[in-house]
Design a protein around this motif. Structure first.
Motif, PDB file in Angstrom:
ATOM      1  N   ALA A 164       0.827  -1.207   0.000  1.00 10.29           N
ATOM      2  CA  ALA A 164       0.000   0.000   0.000  1.00 10.29           C
ATOM      3  C   ALA A 164       0.859   1.254   0.000  1.00 10.29           C
ATOM      4  N   GLY A 165       2.025   1.232   0.596  1.00  7.11           N
ATOM      5  CA  GLY A 165       2.877   2.407   0.660  1.00  7.11           C
ATOM      6  C   GLY A 165       3.706   2.620  -0.590  1.00  7.11           C
ATOM      7  N   TRP A 166       3.896   1.605  -1.416  1.00  4.34           N
ATOM      8  CA  TRP A 166       4.760   1.719  -2.581  1.00  4.34           C
ATOM      9  C   TRP A 166       4.151   2.567  -3.681  1.00  4.34           C
ATOM     10  N   GLY A 167       2.864   2.557  -3.859  1.00  3.76           N
ATOM     11  CA  GLY A 167       2.250   3.236  -4.973  1.00  3.76           C
ATOM     12  C   GLY A 167       1.870   4.671  -4.694  1.00  3.76           C
ATOM     13  N   ARG A 168       2.423   5.314  -3.697  1.00  5.19           N
ATOM     14  CA  ARG A 168       1.999   6.653  -3.313  1.00  5.19           C
ATOM     15  C   ARG A 168       3.058   7.707  -3.580  1.00  5.19           C
ATOM     16  N   ALA A 169       3.666   7.684  -4.712  1.00  9.18           N
ATOM     17  CA  ALA A 169       4.646   8.710  -5.055  1.00  9.18           C
ATOM     18  C   ALA A 169       3.891   9.903  -5.617  1.00  9.18           C
ATOM     19  N   GLU A 170       3.915  10.990  -4.881  1.00  9.25           N
ATOM     20  CA  GLU A 170       3.224  12.212  -5.288  1.00  9.25           C
ATOM     21  C   GLU A 170       4.011  12.897  -6.395  1.00  9.25           C
ATOM     22  N   PRO A 171       3.332  13.576  -7.318  1.00  8.58           N
ATOM     23  CA  PRO A 171       4.050  14.356  -8.331  1.00  8.58           C
ATOM     24  C   PRO A 171       4.824  15.492  -7.676  1.00  8.58           C
ATOM     25  N   LEU A 172       5.964  15.807  -8.251  1.00  9.96           N
ATOM     26  CA  LEU A 172       6.794  16.880  -7.718  1.00  9.96           C
ATOM     27  C   LEU A 172       6.338  18.228  -8.272  1.00  9.96           C
ATOM     28  N   ASP A 173       6.649  19.293  -7.527  1.00 10.69           N
ATOM     29  CA  ASP A 173       6.313  20.639  -7.995  1.00 10.69           C
ATOM     30  C   ASP A 173       7.296  21.062  -9.088  1.00 10.69           C
ATOM     31  N   LYS A 174       7.000  22.159  -9.775  1.00 11.09           N
ATOM     32  CA  LYS A 174       7.812  22.610 -10.905  1.00 11.09           C
ATOM     33  C   LYS A 174       9.242  22.952 -10.491  1.00 11.09           C
ATOM     34  N   GLN A 175       9.402  23.556  -9.324  1.00 11.59           N
ATOM     35  CA  GLN A 175      10.735  23.949  -8.872  1.00 11.59           C
ATOM     36  C   GLN A 175      11.606  22.713  -8.633  1.00 11.59           C
ATOM     37  N   SER A 176      11.055  21.683  -8.014  1.00  8.18           N
ATOM     38  CA  SER A 176      11.816  20.456  -7.770  1.00  8.18           C
ATOM     39  C   SER A 176      12.180  19.781  -9.089  1.00  8.18           C
ATOM     40  N   CYS A 177      11.234  19.781 -10.021  1.00  9.88           N
ATOM     41  CA  CYS A 177      11.503  19.167 -11.322  1.00  9.88           C
ATOM     42  C   CYS A 177      12.582  19.929 -12.083  1.00  9.88           C
ATOM     43  N   SER A 178      12.558  21.248 -12.011  1.00 11.44           N
ATOM     44  CA  SER A 178      13.577  22.027 -12.718  1.00 11.44           C
ATOM     45  C   SER A 178      14.955  21.832 -12.075  1.00 11.44           C
ATOM     46  N   SER A 179      15.008  21.697 -10.748  1.00 12.30           N
ATOM     47  CA  SER A 179      16.303  21.449 -10.097  1.00 12.30           C
ATOM     48  C   SER A 179      16.818  20.055 -10.454  1.00 12.30           C
ATOM     49  N   LEU A 180      15.904  19.082 -10.587  1.00 15.46           N
ATOM     50  CA  LEU A 180      16.318  17.746 -11.017  1.00 15.46           C
ATOM     51  C   LEU A 180      16.836  17.778 -12.457  1.00 15.46           C
ATOM     52  N   GLN A 181      16.183  18.558 -13.308  1.00 16.84           N
ATOM     53  CA  GLN A 181      16.634  18.683 -14.697  1.00 16.84           C
ATOM     54  C   GLN A 181      18.038  19.296 -14.744  1.00 16.84           C
ATOM     55  N   THR A 182      18.277  20.312 -13.903  1.00 13.84           N
ATOM     56  CA  THR A 182      19.591  20.963 -13.866  1.00 13.84           C
ATOM     57  C   THR A 182      20.660  19.984 -13.396  1.00 13.84           C
ATOM     58  N   GLU A 183      20.347  19.237 -12.357  1.00 13.20           N
ATOM     59  CA  GLU A 183      21.314  18.265 -11.837  1.00 13.20           C
ATOM     60  C   GLU A 183      21.568  17.161 -12.854  1.00 13.20           C
ATOM     61  N   ARG A 184      20.538  16.761 -13.571  1.00 16.65           N
ATOM     62  CA  ARG A 184      20.689  15.746 -14.621  1.00 16.65           C
ATOM     63  C   ARG A 184      21.642  16.235 -15.700  1.00 16.65           C
ATOM     64  N   LYS A 185      21.496  17.493 -16.115  1.00 15.79           N
ATOM     65  CA  LYS A 185      22.381  18.053 -17.140  1.00 15.79           C
ATOM     66  C   LYS A 185      23.828  18.120 -16.650  1.00 15.79           C
ATOM     67  N   GLN A 186      24.027  18.404 -15.362  1.00 10.80           N
ATOM     68  CA  GLN A 186      25.385  18.462 -14.815  1.00 10.80           C
ATOM     69  C   GLN A 186      26.022  17.074 -14.775  1.00 10.80           C
ATOM     70  N   LEU A 187      25.241  16.061 -14.444  1.00 13.64           N
ATOM     71  CA  LEU A 187      25.792  14.705 -14.338  1.00 13.64           C
ATOM     72  C   LEU A 187      26.000  14.035 -15.693  1.00 13.64           C
ATOM     73  N   LEU A 188      25.247  14.433 -16.690  1.00 11.50           N
ATOM     74  CA  LEU A 188      25.323  13.766 -17.988  1.00 11.50           C
ATOM     75  C   LEU A 188      26.484  14.347 -18.799  1.00 11.50           C
ATOM     76  N   THR A 189      27.649  13.775 -18.586  1.00 15.00           N
ATOM     77  CA  THR A 189      28.835  14.153 -19.339  1.00 15.00           C
ATOM     78  C   THR A 189      29.078  13.095 -20.409  1.00 15.00           C
ATOM     79  N   LYS A 190      30.110  13.308 -21.217  1.00 15.00           N
ATOM     80  CA  LYS A 190      30.443  12.308 -22.246  1.00 15.00           C
ATOM     81  C   LYS A 190      30.844  10.986 -21.605  1.00 15.00           C
TER      82      LYS A 190
END
Length: 147
Positions: free
Chosen positions: A26-52
């Motif tokens: 019952a606890g596994w399926g309760r991942a709430e959607p993230l807000d826009k600010q959290s998603c944009s910070s995740l996108q920024t961190e993803r771009k920093q980690l994705l090197t050649k």
């Protein structure tokens, strides 16, 4: 009486296992959607980690990563995959630009024949092999039983 107690004990054990699994599930399926600010910070961190180097490690596969990278680099790969997962499943739209699929024009796609006409035969006579095959299909004549 002893077998009744064993049956009750088994039933209780099965009930406890089912209850524990259902509570954990019952606890596994309760991942709430993230807000826009959290998603944009995740996108920024993803771009920093994705090197050649990160992209080439991901292209090589998990077995290559385990054998060729040190613990710090493996932790960076894990972090990158975790961020990708968060973006995909908790950010609206998955962080990927999705193109709209356009249906083809109805006149551009030909439809198949519903009931095609049977092939025409030029000679009405059957071939000799067909006549033998038809002969095998007939039932043999019944013989009278003699006494």
């Amino acid at each position: 009486m002893n077998s009744l107690a064993m049956s009750f004990g088994r039933l209780s054990a099965v009930f406890l296992v089912v209850a524990a699994v259902s509570l954990l599930g019952a606890g596994w399926g309760r991942a709430e959607p993230l807000d826009k600010q959290s998603c944009s910070s995740l996108q920024t961190e993803r771009k920093q980690l994705l090197t050649k180097d990160m992209q080439s490690a991901l292209d090589q596969g998990p077995d290559w990563v385990k054998t060729h990278l040190n613990e710090v680099e493996i932790d960076q790969v894990r972090r990158f995959l975790n961020i990708e997962e968060q973006i995909e499943f908790r950010c609206r739209g998955g962080g990927v630009d999705k193109t709209k699929v356009v249906a083809p024009d109805a006149e551009a796609v030909p439809l198949p024949d519903r009931k095609p006409s049977p092939p025409s035969s030029t000679s009405p006579a059957t071939s000799p092999s067909q006549a033998l095959a038809d002969q095998d299909k007939t039932t043999p004549a019944k013989t009278k039983a003699t006494r």
